[in-house]
Design a protein around this motif. Structure first.
Motif, PDB file in Angstrom:
ATOM      1  N   VAL A 142       0.852  -1.189   0.000  1.00 37.42           N
ATOM      2  CA  VAL A 142       0.000   0.000   0.000  1.00 37.42           C
ATOM      3  C   VAL A 142       0.889   1.241   0.000  1.00 37.42           C
ATOM      4  O   VAL A 142       1.429   1.635   1.036  1.00 37.42           O
ATOM      5  CB  VAL A 142      -0.938   0.030   1.229  1.00 37.42           C
ATOM      6  CG1 VAL A 142      -1.920   1.204   1.112  1.00 37.42           C
ATOM      7  CG2 VAL A 142      -1.693  -1.280   1.378  1.00 37.42           C
ATOM      8  N   PRO A 143       1.101   1.875  -1.165  1.00 36.15           N
ATOM      9  CA  PRO A 143       1.863   3.124  -1.189  1.00 36.15           C
ATOM     10  C   PRO A 143       1.024   4.260  -0.614  1.00 36.15           C
ATOM     11  O   PRO A 143      -0.156   4.390  -0.963  1.00 36.15           O
ATOM     12  CB  PRO A 143       2.147   3.340  -2.682  1.00 36.15           C
ATOM     13  CG  PRO A 143       1.074   2.583  -3.401  1.00 36.15           C
ATOM     14  CD  PRO A 143       0.661   1.448  -2.510  1.00 36.15           C
ATOM     15  N   VAL A 144       1.613   5.053   0.263  1.00 37.72           N
ATOM     16  CA  VAL A 144       0.844   6.114   0.931  1.00 37.72           C
ATOM     17  C   VAL A 144       1.539   7.461   0.813  1.00 37.72           C
ATOM     18  O   VAL A 144       2.684   7.625   1.222  1.00 37.72           O
ATOM     19  CB  VAL A 144       0.628   5.800   2.431  1.00 37.72           C
ATOM     20  CG1 VAL A 144      -0.240   6.885   3.075  1.00 37.72           C
ATOM     21  CG2 VAL A 144      -0.001   4.428   2.629  1.00 37.72           C
ATOM     22  N   TYR A 145       0.832   8.411   0.224  1.00 34.15           N
ATOM     23  CA  TYR A 145       1.265   9.807   0.233  1.00 34.15           C
ATOM     24  C   TYR A 145       0.016  10.675   0.344  1.00 34.15           C
ATOM     25  O   TYR A 145      -0.833  10.674  -0.543  1.00 34.15           O
ATOM     26  CB  TYR A 145       2.058  10.158  -1.035  1.00 34.15           C
ATOM     27  CG  TYR A 145       2.543  11.588  -1.047  1.00 34.15           C
ATOM     28  CD1 TYR A 145       3.436  12.045  -0.079  1.00 34.15           C
ATOM     29  CD2 TYR A 145       2.110  12.491  -2.018  1.00 34.15           C
ATOM     30  CE1 TYR A 145       3.881  13.361  -0.075  1.00 34.15           C
ATOM     31  CE2 TYR A 145       2.552  13.799  -2.027  1.00 34.15           C
ATOM     32  CZ  TYR A 145       3.431  14.236  -1.047  1.00 34.15           C
ATOM     33  OH  TYR A 145       3.865  15.545  -1.039  1.00 34.15           O
ATOM     34  N   ARG A 146      -0.126  11.357   1.472  1.00 36.39           N
ATOM     35  CA  ARG A 146      -1.267  12.231   1.760  1.00 36.39           C
ATOM     36  C   ARG A 146      -2.587  11.462   1.912  1.00 36.39           C
ATOM     37  O   ARG A 146      -3.656  12.058   1.808  1.00 36.39           O
ATOM     38  CB  ARG A 146      -1.414  13.320   0.691  1.00 36.39           C
ATOM     39  CG  ARG A 146      -0.187  14.209   0.544  1.00 36.39           C
ATOM     40  CD  ARG A 146      -0.509  15.513  -0.148  1.00 36.39           C
ATOM     41  NE  ARG A 146      -1.174  15.285  -1.421  1.00 36.39           N
ATOM     42  CZ  ARG A 146      -2.026  16.151  -1.991  1.00 36.39           C
ATOM     43  NH1 ARG A 146      -2.324  17.285  -1.375  1.00 36.39           N
ATOM     44  NH2 ARG A 146      -2.569  15.879  -3.150  1.00 36.39           N
ATOM     45  N   VAL A 205       2.520  -4.405   3.571  1.00 37.08           N
ATOM     46  CA  VAL A 205       3.682  -3.523   3.574  1.00 37.08           C
ATOM     47  C   VAL A 205       3.176  -2.124   3.211  1.00 37.08           C
ATOM     48  O   VAL A 205       2.771  -1.873   2.074  1.00 37.08           O
ATOM     49  CB  VAL A 205       4.750  -3.967   2.551  1.00 37.08           C
ATOM     50  CG1 VAL A 205       5.933  -3.004   2.586  1.00 37.08           C
ATOM     51  CG2 VAL A 205       5.200  -5.402   2.815  1.00 37.08           C
ATOM     52  N   ILE A 206       3.152  -1.230   4.205  1.00 38.39           N
ATOM     53  CA  ILE A 206       2.811   0.172   3.958  1.00 38.39           C
ATOM     54  C   ILE A 206       4.092   0.893   3.575  1.00 38.39           C
ATOM     55  O   ILE A 206       5.099   0.800   4.277  1.00 38.39           O
ATOM     56  CB  ILE A 206       2.200   0.830   5.204  1.00 38.39           C
ATOM     57  CG1 ILE A 206       0.840   0.217   5.557  1.00 38.39           C
ATOM     58  CG2 ILE A 206       2.042   2.334   5.001  1.00 38.39           C
ATOM     59  CD1 ILE A 206       0.241   0.768   6.851  1.00 38.39           C
ATOM     60  N   VAL A 207       4.066   1.614   2.453  1.00 34.33           N
ATOM     61  CA  VAL A 207       5.238   2.397   2.070  1.00 34.33           C
ATOM     62  C   VAL A 207       4.925   3.876   2.272  1.00 34.33           C
ATOM     63  O   VAL A 207       4.101   4.457   1.567  1.00 34.33           O
ATOM     64  CB  VAL A 207       5.652   2.134   0.605  1.00 34.33           C
ATOM     65  CG1 VAL A 207       6.928   2.909   0.285  1.00 34.33           C
ATOM     66  CG2 VAL A 207       5.863   0.639   0.363  1.00 34.33           C
ATOM     67  N   ASP A 208       5.553   4.440   3.292  1.00 33.21           N
ATOM     68  CA  ASP A 208       5.433   5.877   3.581  1.00 33.21           C
ATOM     69  C   ASP A 208       6.291   6.621   2.570  1.00 33.21           C
ATOM     70  O   ASP A 208       7.520   6.593   2.635  1.00 33.21           O
ATOM     71  CB  ASP A 208       5.908   6.135   5.017  1.00 33.21           C
ATOM     72  CG  ASP A 208       6.360   7.571   5.227  1.00 33.21           C
ATOM     73  OD1 ASP A 208       5.632   8.479   4.771  1.00 33.21           O
ATOM     74  OD2 ASP A 208       7.443   7.773   5.818  1.00 33.21           O
ATOM     75  N   PRO A 244      -2.268  -6.407  13.251  1.00 35.90           N
ATOM     76  CA  PRO A 244      -1.222  -7.427  13.106  1.00 35.90           C
ATOM     77  C   PRO A 244      -0.703  -7.555  11.674  1.00 35.90           C
ATOM     78  O   PRO A 244      -1.408  -7.244  10.705  1.00 35.90           O
ATOM     79  CB  PRO A 244      -1.932  -8.724  13.526  1.00 35.90           C
ATOM     80  CG  PRO A 244      -3.160  -8.296  14.268  1.00 35.90           C
ATOM     81  CD  PRO A 244      -3.552  -6.972  13.694  1.00 35.90           C
ATOM     82  N   ASN A 245       0.529  -8.033  11.563  1.00 32.02           N
ATOM     83  CA  ASN A 245       1.161  -8.350  10.273  1.00 32.02           C
ATOM     84  C   ASN A 245       1.228  -7.144   9.315  1.00 32.02           C
ATOM     85  O   ASN A 245       0.978  -7.274   8.118  1.00 32.02           O
ATOM     86  CB  ASN A 245       0.431  -9.511   9.592  1.00 32.02           C
ATOM     87  CG  ASN A 245       0.529 -10.793  10.387  1.00 32.02           C
ATOM     88  OD1 ASN A 245       1.587 -11.118  10.916  1.00 32.02           O
ATOM     89  ND2 ASN A 245      -0.574 -11.516  10.490  1.00 32.02           N
ATOM     90  N   VAL A 246       1.549  -5.984   9.891  1.00 25.28           N
ATOM     91  CA  VAL A 246       1.702  -4.773   9.093  1.00 25.28           C
ATOM     92  C   VAL A 246       3.088  -4.184   9.360  1.00 25.28           C
ATOM     93  O   VAL A 246       3.487  -4.035  10.514  1.00 25.28           O
ATOM     94  CB  VAL A 246       0.621  -3.724   9.426  1.00 25.28           C
ATOM     95  CG1 VAL A 246       0.848  -2.455   8.604  1.00 25.28           C
ATOM     96  CG2 VAL A 246      -0.767  -4.277   9.176  1.00 25.28           C
ATOM     97  N   MET A 247       3.829  -3.888   8.298  1.00 22.80           N
ATOM     98  CA  MET A 247       5.114  -3.228   8.464  1.00 22.80           C
ATOM     99  C   MET A 247       5.108  -1.923   7.685  1.00 22.80           C
ATOM    100  O   MET A 247       4.393  -1.784   6.689  1.00 22.80           O
ATOM    101  CB  MET A 247       6.254  -4.129   7.984  1.00 22.80           C
ATOM    102  CG  MET A 247       6.219  -4.470   6.501  1.00 22.80           C
ATOM    103  SD  MET A 247       7.540  -5.619   5.975  1.00 22.80           S
ATOM    104  CE  MET A 247       8.948  -4.538   6.033  1.00 22.80           C
TER     105      MET A 247
END
Length: 246
Positions: free
Chosen positions: A9-13, A33-36, A55-58
């Motif tokens: 999950v790419p995240v910007y704003r 996998v969250i990508v800040d 759970p199971n989130v990085m």
């Protein structure tokens, strides 16, 4: 080979909408996998809290914004490093229908060496300009790949086979909105098979869009120019493959 998928999950704003997306992924027992992608310090704290509480989130962070494509590339590399075999790409703003995830993963399990992509079915919320832009892009993608096997190259709701995808990421030239297009063209050039299925896509009311109308359209136009040149360089190989497969 064991089928071991995760979600990227790419995240910007979109820190205010990502929790709901991650909760839906978690409900389907899918590690995330969250990508800040260079968010503010406050937004990053929100993402870290999501990872702590679900759970199971990085969370993987970029110090500066690298664009959606840059975030997906980082997510794919981290996922492969963590031992995952496939990665579901899904937007953080909630525009993709999470009820389709089991279907896409089932298709990926059935075709583990293929890319599984969503073919968007829009409702009335789709901006007319974006709809027209997609038609133009899909025309050029057919030219660049010498095929009509990619019905939509801009929908970021898809499952990547990581072993085949990660090596191709080193060839990527466009890390912003053109990434979704370029990675499919380059995977097609690499001989990766693809299967597309209809998925419902909405544009949330009052949603935050990172699409820059002028800049991103110019960037995508320049991308198609380079991809057409790349196709010409690969033309003998592509024609030979096309002849071989009928």
């Amino acid at each position: 080979m064991e089928f071991k998928p995760c979600a990227i999950v790419p995240v910007y704003r979109h820190e205010n909408t990502v929790r709901a997306v991650v909760q839906k992924l978690n409900a389907q027992n899918l590690p995330v996998v969250i990508v800040d992608d260079g968010n503010t310090t406050e937004a990053l704290q929100v993402l870290k809290k999501v990872a702590e509480e679900i759970p199971n989130v990085m969370v993987v962070s970029h110090s500066v914004n690298m664009g959606k494509g840059g975030a997906v590339c980082t997510g794919c590399k981290e996922a492969l490093k963590a031992g995952f075999t496939h990665a579901l790409q899904i937007d953080a703003d909630g525009q993709h229908d999470p009820s389709m995830i089991p279907f896409l993963l089932k298709a990926s399990r059935k075709h583990p060496e293929s890319l599984i992509g969503g073919f968007p079915q829009y409702d009335a919320s789709v901006p007319k300009g974006r709809e027209v832009g997609r038609k133009i892009t899909n025309f050029w993608v057919a030219v660049e790949t010498l095929s009509k096997e990619i019905p939509d190259a801009m929908c970021g709701f898809r499952v990547y086979p990581l072993q085949a995808t990660v090596p191709v990421l080193d060839e990527i030239l466009t890390f912003r909105m053109g990434f979704d297009i370029e990675i499919l063209v380059r995977l097609a050039w690499a001989g990766v098979k693809m299967h597309f299925y209809p998925v419902k896509v909405i544009y949330p009311e009052n949603g935050v869009s990172n699409f820059r109308m002028l800049h991103d359209n110019l960037e995508i136009s320049w991308l198609h120019t380079r991809l057409c040149c790349g196709m010409l360089l690969r033309l003998p190989k592509l024609l030979l493959r096309k002849k071989k497969h009928g």
